[in-house]
Design a protein around this motif. Sequence first.
Motif, PDB file in Angstrom:
ATOM      1  N   UNK A  19       0.752  -1.270  -0.114  1.00 48.75           N
ATOM      2  CA  UNK A  19       0.052  -0.119   0.078  1.00 48.75           C
ATOM      3  C   UNK A  19       0.807   1.330   0.019  1.00 48.75           C
ATOM      4  N   UNK A  20       2.017   1.286  -0.806  1.00 51.52           N
ATOM      5  CA  UNK A  20       2.833   2.409  -0.856  1.00 51.52           C
ATOM      6  C   UNK A  20       2.467   3.070  -2.075  1.00 51.52           C
ATOM      7  N   UNK A  21       2.312   4.457  -1.962  1.00 52.11           N
ATOM      8  CA  UNK A  21       1.943   5.500  -2.868  1.00 52.11           C
ATOM      9  C   UNK A  21       3.289   6.342  -3.593  1.00 52.11           C
ATOM     10  N   UNK A  22       3.695   6.459  -4.555  1.00 50.55           N
ATOM     11  CA  UNK A  22       4.888   6.936  -5.011  1.00 50.55           C
ATOM     12  C   UNK A  22       4.461   8.063  -6.089  1.00 50.55           C
ATOM     13  N   UNK A  23       5.004   9.232  -6.056  1.00 48.27           N
ATOM     14  CA  UNK A  23       4.918  10.330  -7.201  1.00 48.27           C
ATOM     15  C   UNK A  23       6.136  10.927  -7.672  1.00 48.27           C
ATOM     16  N   UNK A  24       6.445  11.185  -8.678  1.00 47.36           N
ATOM     17  CA  UNK A  24       7.407  11.853  -9.153  1.00 47.36           C
ATOM     18  C   UNK A  24       6.945  13.261  -9.424  1.00 47.36           C
ATOM     19  N   UNK A  25       7.728  14.321  -8.988  1.00 45.98           N
ATOM     20  CA  UNK A  25       7.022  15.817  -8.959  1.00 45.98           C
ATOM     21  C   UNK A  25       8.309  16.835  -8.895  1.00 45.98           C
ATOM     22  N   UNK A  26       7.989  18.131  -9.290  1.00 49.75           N
ATOM     23  CA  UNK A  26       8.891  18.957  -8.989  1.00 49.75           C
ATOM     24  C   UNK A  26      10.183  18.994  -9.815  1.00 49.75           C
ATOM     25  N   UNK A  27       9.997  18.543 -10.992  1.00 53.47           N
ATOM     26  CA  UNK A  27      11.369  18.460 -11.853  1.00 53.47           C
ATOM     27  C   UNK A  27      11.997  19.680 -11.774  1.00 53.47           C
ATOM     28  N   UNK A  28      13.545  19.772 -12.023  1.00 54.49           N
ATOM     29  CA  UNK A  28      14.555  20.827 -12.309  1.00 54.49           C
ATOM     30  C   UNK A  28      14.181  21.384 -13.716  1.00 54.49           C
ATOM     31  N   UNK A  29      14.247  22.777 -13.813  1.00 56.69           N
ATOM     32  CA  UNK A  29      14.080  23.350 -15.096  1.00 56.69           C
ATOM     33  C   UNK A  29      14.993  22.576 -16.281  1.00 56.69           C
ATOM     34  N   UNK A  33      16.802  16.618 -12.695  1.00 56.11           N
ATOM     35  CA  UNK A  33      16.532  16.392 -11.319  1.00 56.11           C
ATOM     36  C   UNK A  33      14.921  16.185 -11.137  1.00 56.11           C
ATOM     37  N   UNK A  34      14.423  15.625 -10.050  1.00 49.52           N
ATOM     38  CA  UNK A  34      13.083  15.549  -9.698  1.00 49.52           C
ATOM     39  C   UNK A  34      12.868  15.143  -8.100  1.00 49.52           C
ATOM     40  N   UNK A  35      11.740  15.111  -7.731  1.00 51.00           N
ATOM     41  CA  UNK A  35      11.726  14.501  -6.301  1.00 51.00           C
ATOM     42  C   UNK A  35      10.586  13.386  -6.354  1.00 51.00           C
ATOM     43  N   UNK A  36      10.904  12.566  -5.668  1.00 55.86           N
ATOM     44  CA  UNK A  36       9.912  11.416  -5.509  1.00 55.86           C
ATOM     45  C   UNK A  36       9.371  11.230  -4.073  1.00 55.86           C
ATOM     46  N   UNK A  37       8.195  11.379  -3.958  1.00 49.66           N
ATOM     47  CA  UNK A  37       7.227  11.466  -2.781  1.00 49.66           C
ATOM     48  C   UNK A  37       6.892   9.964  -2.518  1.00 49.66           C
ATOM     49  N   UNK A  38       7.102   9.358  -1.479  1.00 50.86           N
ATOM     50  CA  UNK A  38       6.463   7.911  -1.187  1.00 50.86           C
ATOM     51  C   UNK A  38       5.747   8.046   0.262  1.00 50.86           C
ATOM     52  N   UNK A  39       4.498   7.485   0.167  1.00 51.67           N
ATOM     53  CA  UNK A  39       3.893   7.262   1.444  1.00 51.67           C
ATOM     54  C   UNK A  39       3.249   6.019   1.723  1.00 51.67           C
ATOM     55  N   UNK A  40       3.274   5.603   2.747  1.00 51.54           N
ATOM     56  CA  UNK A  40       2.841   4.118   3.080  1.00 51.54           C
ATOM     57  C   UNK A  40       1.638   4.310   3.947  1.00 51.54           C
TER      58      UNK A  40
END
Length: 202
Positions: A19-29, A33-40
């Motif tokens: 039940x892990x949710x992952x998103x890729x967001x906020x890419x660099x210009x 690079x980008x950020x990966x949010x993971x929530x369990x």
Amino acid sequence: MSILVTCSYPVCGEETEEETKKTIEAPSPDGQFAFRYTGESDSEKQTYDLIDKRSGKVLMSVAESDPDLGPSARFKMEVLWRPDSKAFALTAMLWKRGSNVEVYVRNGSTFRHIELPELLADITEKIKGGKSFPHVVELNSQSAKRWQKDGALIVEIESIQDGGGDGSITATRTVVLTFDRSDKAKIRKSTMKVAVEKQGDE
């Protein structure tokens, strides 16, 4: 940095068993690079990692919540990239705790944390003008607003107090942070605005 708050990110990938949710967001210009949010959802644990966008490799962990604290350990992040992709400001919004700003500057293939000067918006007795505002609603909540063309960062700090029959008082401080050749942060300019709302005002 260990953080606590609430997130409402769209789900890009989901692993049913954990039940892990992952998103890729906020890419660099520059798209590197980008950020990966993971929530369990079962443990309330959240992580926020800087990644290489092409390979998905984790370059550094920016934030991780403490699942033992339950819902109060939830966070929401806002990333403000510098246009040249060589620095980013992170505003971490902490559930019921306000927000905090962190700055990271490119260091080879990853980024390093830059220590910022103390950023406060103090509501002093002089500002209160003899009136009583005993309840702290918000204390020195910080938010990164924008990068300037010269590489300076605009940060806003807000404190709010109310109660005691005198309404509420809000102090908003805006600072311009500059970074020297060694990436040391300094306050170049600081302005403070104070707003008093009387009890019963709309």
